[in-house]
Motif scaffolding. Structure first.
Motif, mmCIF file in Angstrom:
data_model
loop_
_atom_site.group_PDB
_atom_site.id
_atom_site.type_symbol
_atom_site.label_atom_id
_atom_site.label_comp_id
_atom_site.label_asym_id
_atom_site.label_seq_id
_atom_site.Cartn_x
_atom_site.Cartn_y
_atom_site.Cartn_z
ATOM 1 N N THR A 227 6.009 -10.190 2.660
ATOM 2 C CA THR A 227 5.437 -9.109 1.850
ATOM 3 C C THR A 227 6.509 -8.125 1.406
ATOM 4 O O THR A 227 6.523 -7.672 0.250
ATOM 5 N N ASN A 228 7.423 -7.786 2.315
ATOM 6 C CA ASN A 228 8.510 -6.865 1.950
ATOM 7 C C ASN A 228 9.379 -7.453 0.849
ATOM 8 O O ASN A 228 9.820 -6.735 -0.063
ATOM 9 N N ARG A 229 9.647 -8.756 0.913
ATOM 10 C CA ARG A 229 10.433 -9.396 -0.146
ATOM 11 C C ARG A 229 9.654 -9.441 -1.457
ATOM 12 O O ARG A 229 10.241 -9.312 -2.538
ATOM 13 N N ALA A 230 8.342 -9.621 -1.365
ATOM 14 C CA ALA A 230 7.524 -9.683 -2.576
ATOM 15 C C ALA A 230 7.452 -8.340 -3.291
ATOM 16 O O ALA A 230 7.280 -8.293 -4.515
ATOM 17 N N VAL A 231 7.589 -7.243 -2.537
ATOM 18 C CA VAL A 231 7.556 -5.915 -3.162
ATOM 19 C C VAL A 231 8.689 -5.757 -4.168
ATOM 20 O O VAL A 231 8.547 -5.068 -5.191
ATOM 21 N N ALA A 232 9.819 -6.412 -3.899
ATOM 22 C CA ALA A 232 10.981 -6.293 -4.788
ATOM 23 C C ALA A 232 10.901 -7.217 -5.993
ATOM 24 O O ALA A 232 11.755 -7.131 -6.884
ATOM 25 N N ARG A 233 9.899 -8.112 -6.047
ATOM 26 C CA ARG A 233 9.781 -9.040 -7.174
ATOM 27 C C ARG A 233 8.786 -8.495 -8.183
ATOM 28 O O ARG A 233 7.601 -8.330 -7.869
ATOM 29 N N PRO A 234 9.215 -8.223 -9.406
ATOM 30 C CA PRO A 234 8.304 -7.618 -10.398
ATOM 31 C C PRO A 234 7.199 -8.551 -10.855
ATOM 32 O O PRO A 234 6.169 -8.085 -11.352
ATOM 33 N N GLU A 235 7.387 -9.884 -10.715
ATOM 34 C CA GLU A 235 6.357 -10.797 -11.208
ATOM 35 C C GLU A 235 5.133 -10.832 -10.298
ATOM 36 O O GLU A 235 4.059 -11.318 -10.696
ATOM 37 N N LEU A 241 -0.083 -7.796 -3.793
ATOM 38 C CA LEU A 241 0.637 -7.123 -2.716
ATOM 39 C C LEU A 241 -0.294 -6.270 -1.870
ATOM 40 O O LEU A 241 -0.201 -6.256 -0.638
ATOM 41 N N LEU A 242 -1.204 -5.557 -2.528
ATOM 42 C CA LEU A 242 -2.147 -4.719 -1.789
ATOM 43 C C LEU A 242 -3.044 -5.575 -0.898
ATOM 44 O O LEU A 242 -3.342 -5.200 0.243
ATOM 45 N N GLU A 243 -3.448 -6.728 -1.376
ATOM 46 C CA GLU A 243 -4.265 -7.630 -0.565
ATOM 47 C C GLU A 243 -3.485 -8.117 0.657
ATOM 48 O O GLU A 243 -4.027 -8.177 1.770
ATOM 49 N N ASP A 244 -2.200 -8.459 0.456
ATOM 50 C CA ASP A 244 -1.377 -8.926 1.581
ATOM 51 C C ASP A 244 -1.198 -7.835 2.628
ATOM 52 O O ASP A 244 -1.336 -8.083 3.834
ATOM 53 N N VAL A 245 -0.872 -6.620 2.182
ATOM 54 C CA VAL A 245 -0.662 -5.526 3.132
ATOM 55 C C VAL A 245 -1.954 -5.180 3.866
ATOM 56 O O VAL A 245 -1.954 -4.905 5.075
ATOM 57 N N LEU A 316 5.581 -2.984 14.630
ATOM 58 C CA LEU A 316 5.046 -3.712 13.485
ATOM 59 C C LEU A 316 4.053 -2.849 12.709
ATOM 60 O O LEU A 316 3.991 -2.920 11.473
ATOM 61 N N SER A 317 3.298 -2.043 13.427
ATOM 62 C CA SER A 317 2.383 -1.129 12.751
ATOM 63 C C SER A 317 3.153 -0.124 11.897
ATOM 64 O O SER A 317 2.763 0.171 10.753
ATOM 65 N N GLN A 318 4.266 0.388 12.427
ATOM 66 C CA GLN A 318 5.093 1.312 11.648
ATOM 67 C C GLN A 318 5.709 0.619 10.435
ATOM 68 O O GLN A 318 5.746 1.183 9.335
ATOM 69 N N ARG A 319 6.189 -0.619 10.620
ATOM 70 C CA ARG A 319 6.777 -1.358 9.505
ATOM 71 C C ARG A 319 5.733 -1.682 8.444
ATOM 72 O O ARG A 319 6.030 -1.663 7.245
ATOM 73 N N THR A 320 4.514 -1.969 8.883
ATOM 74 C CA THR A 320 3.438 -2.202 7.913
ATOM 75 C C THR A 320 3.137 -0.933 7.133
ATOM 76 O O THR A 320 2.906 -0.976 5.916
ATOM 77 N N LEU A 327 4.903 -0.019 -1.366
ATOM 78 C CA LEU A 327 3.976 -0.480 -2.398
ATOM 79 C C LEU A 327 3.390 0.695 -3.161
ATOM 80 O O LEU A 327 3.246 0.639 -4.395
ATOM 81 N N ARG A 328 3.091 1.782 -2.453
ATOM 82 C CA ARG A 328 2.560 2.971 -3.122
ATOM 83 C C ARG A 328 3.597 3.545 -4.094
ATOM 84 O O ARG A 328 3.262 3.946 -5.207
ATOM 85 N N VAL A 329 4.876 3.576 -3.663
ATOM 86 C CA VAL A 329 5.936 4.063 -4.557
ATOM 87 C C VAL A 329 6.052 3.167 -5.774
ATOM 88 O O VAL A 329 6.220 3.641 -6.913
ATOM 89 N N ARG A 330 5.966 1.852 -5.565
ATOM 90 C CA ARG A 330 6.052 0.920 -6.690
ATOM 91 C C ARG A 330 4.911 1.160 -7.677
ATOM 92 O O ARG A 330 5.132 1.196 -8.898
ATOM 93 N N ILE A 331 3.694 1.314 -7.153
ATOM 94 C CA ILE A 331 2.546 1.547 -8.032
ATOM 95 C C ILE A 331 2.687 2.868 -8.761
ATOM 96 O O ILE A 331 2.433 2.968 -9.975
ATOM 97 N N GLU A 332 3.114 3.918 -8.043
ATOM 98 C CA GLU A 332 3.278 5.225 -8.683
ATOM 99 C C GLU A 332 4.365 5.179 -9.750
ATOM 100 O O GLU A 332 4.223 5.784 -10.823
ATOM 101 N N THR A 333 5.462 4.458 -9.460
ATOM 102 C CA THR A 333 6.527 4.330 -10.466
ATOM 103 C C THR A 333 6.025 3.594 -11.694
ATOM 104 O O THR A 333 6.321 3.971 -12.842
ATOM 105 N N ARG A 334 5.255 2.530 -11.477
ATOM 106 C CA ARG A 334 4.708 1.782 -12.608
ATOM 107 C C ARG A 334 3.770 2.666 -13.438
ATOM 108 O O ARG A 334 3.782 2.636 -14.668
ATOM 109 N N ILE A 335 2.950 3.452 -12.753
ATOM 110 C CA ILE A 335 2.027 4.347 -13.462
ATOM 111 C C ILE A 335 2.799 5.398 -14.252
ATOM 112 O O ILE A 335 2.462 5.721 -15.407
#
Length: 425
Positions: A227-235, A241-245, A316-320, A327-335
């Protein structure tokens, strides 16, 4: 009468619970430790209330501890713990009480709950009597544990022997020699010894849970890495991503719900085990495995495994949570980028509308001026027909600039009046 707090008597009685009667060698102790659920609790309490005791049963302020006699030379105690109950039989009589002992063992063995520990402690007066009895007990020589235990090192201490293995009947066997200890000190020492074994078994219940949970955490950690690697992929879409997290978070919550109580209980029981070890003041015998060696050899690694499982789940809870934050930063940046594009598009549209408006205003000035000059030309032609020395075409031509300027000023004055001075510019 005192105006007592409603919990005062329970608090005071708590300090007197779980005390064994005085035990003198020769004797034997049989103890059962059971895990119970809520239904078992009610059945157990009903069995205690219906107990056909040969002597008085002394209840505490709450049904958490009972003690009494089942026959001459045969006493018992019953204790209720947070998730377990302990039933202990104290056998001080001789062969005459064997029928009563058989009935007592059948009664104690029939109580509800699942046995987590069952032990027999054989008490003798001294080491000579113990050494004579050792061959009958059949301890495994390779696993034999023996040492001195007691209230304080340097004073008279009891000695114990055991291999801590289960016999065919499911019981563990311990041999203890009083070695001159006073009955009070001997009773306290034996109670601590039994509590050490009981809490050790209860603590070790967390080890299978930790081992099973470790595999689940391995799977969750691998999914978190993907999931962390997928966050960096724009496609990869934000919805995926939200479903995975979300799925990761739910699995962690389920894992925590399944193991957190047991891990907390293991930590609490381990603390009690360490306290009992310290209170027993174990004195090792050269060339022999002591109780401290036996306990710490496998118990401490098991407890550390449970603690490591709990820490890893928290990490793991902290890393999640961090992945969710990314993911929130990515969504906010996209918006924000979409909003920027939208604002730029709106600015271009407003600029085009302004130019169109200016064009329309210019055309309006020309159109109005054209019709105004047409009317003026008609008037001048009429005046020319009357014989006045006015040339209509020349007059119209001369008035054209004035009419254009007047119409332009009139339109802009109306615009300022309607839109305001700023918008009308």
């Amino acid at each position: 009468m005192l105006n007592e707090h409603e919990l005062r008597r329970m608090v005071v009685s708590e300090m007197h619970l779980r005390r064994w009667p005085l035990v003198r060698a020769p004797a034997s102790i049989v103890q059962f430790v059971r895990l119970l659920d809520s239904a078992d609790r009610e059945e157990e309490l009903a069995a205690m209330r219906a107990l056909p005791s040969a002597g008085p049963i002394e209840p505490c302020s709450r049904p958490r501890h009972l003690s009494g006699t089942l026959a001459p030379g045969l006493a018992f105690t019953w204790e209720r713990h947070s998730e377990a109950s302990t039933t202990t039989l104290f056998v001080t009589g001789g062969a005459a009480i064997r029928p009563a002992l058989t009935d007592a063992l059948a009664w104690a063995g029939s109580l509800p709950g699942k046995v987590i520990r069952a032990s027999r402690v054989q008490l003798v007066e001294d080491e000579a009597a113990a050494l004579a009895l050792l061959p009958e007990l059949g301890f495994a020589a390779d696993d034999l544990v023996t040492c001195y235990i007691g209230d304080a090192p340097g004073e008279r201490q009891a000695r114990i022997w055991s291999d801590f293995r289960l016999r065919e009947d499911g019981f563990g066997v311990i041999l203890a020699a009083a070695c001159g200890m006073a009955p009070g000190a001997f009773s306290r020492t034996l109670q601590r010894l039994q509590e050490l074994g009981n809490y050790r078994n209860l603590a070790l219940l967390g080890l299978p849970v930790a081992r099973e949970g470790w595999r689940a955490l391995d799977r969750i950690e691998a999914m978190l890495g993907e999931t962390n690697r997928a966050v960096a992929r724009p496609e990869v879409t934000d919805d995926d991503l939200l479903e995975d997290v979300t799925r990761l978070s739910m699995e962690l919550v389920a894992q925590a719900s399944a193991s957190d109580f047991r891990m907390s209980a293991t930590a609490a029981y381990a603390t009690i085990v360490e306290e009992r070890l310290a209170e027993l003041n174990i004195a090792a015998i050269p060339g022999q495995v002591s109780l401290a060696d036996f306990t710490q050899r496998r118990f401490l690694p098991a407890v550390r495994t449970c603690a490591a499982h709990r820490r890893r789940a928290e990490q793991l809870s902290q890393r999640t949570s961090q992945a969710l934050a990314l993911l929130r930063v990515r969504i906010e940046t996209r918006i924000e980028n979409q909003n920027g594009l939208l604002l730029a598009s709106m600015e271009r549209s407003a600029s085009r509308q302004l130019r169109l408006q200016q064009l329309v205003e210019g055309l309006s000035v020309v159109a109005v001026s054209y019709y105004a000059l047409g009317l003026i030309a008609k008037v001048l032609e009429g005046v020319e027909e009357l014989g006045l020395r006015i040339h209509a075409h020349v007059g119209t031509a001369l008035l054209a600039p004035l009419v254009l300027a007047g119409v332009w000023l009139a339109i802009h004055r109306m615009k300022r009046r309607i839109l305001g001075p700023e918008e009308g510019k």
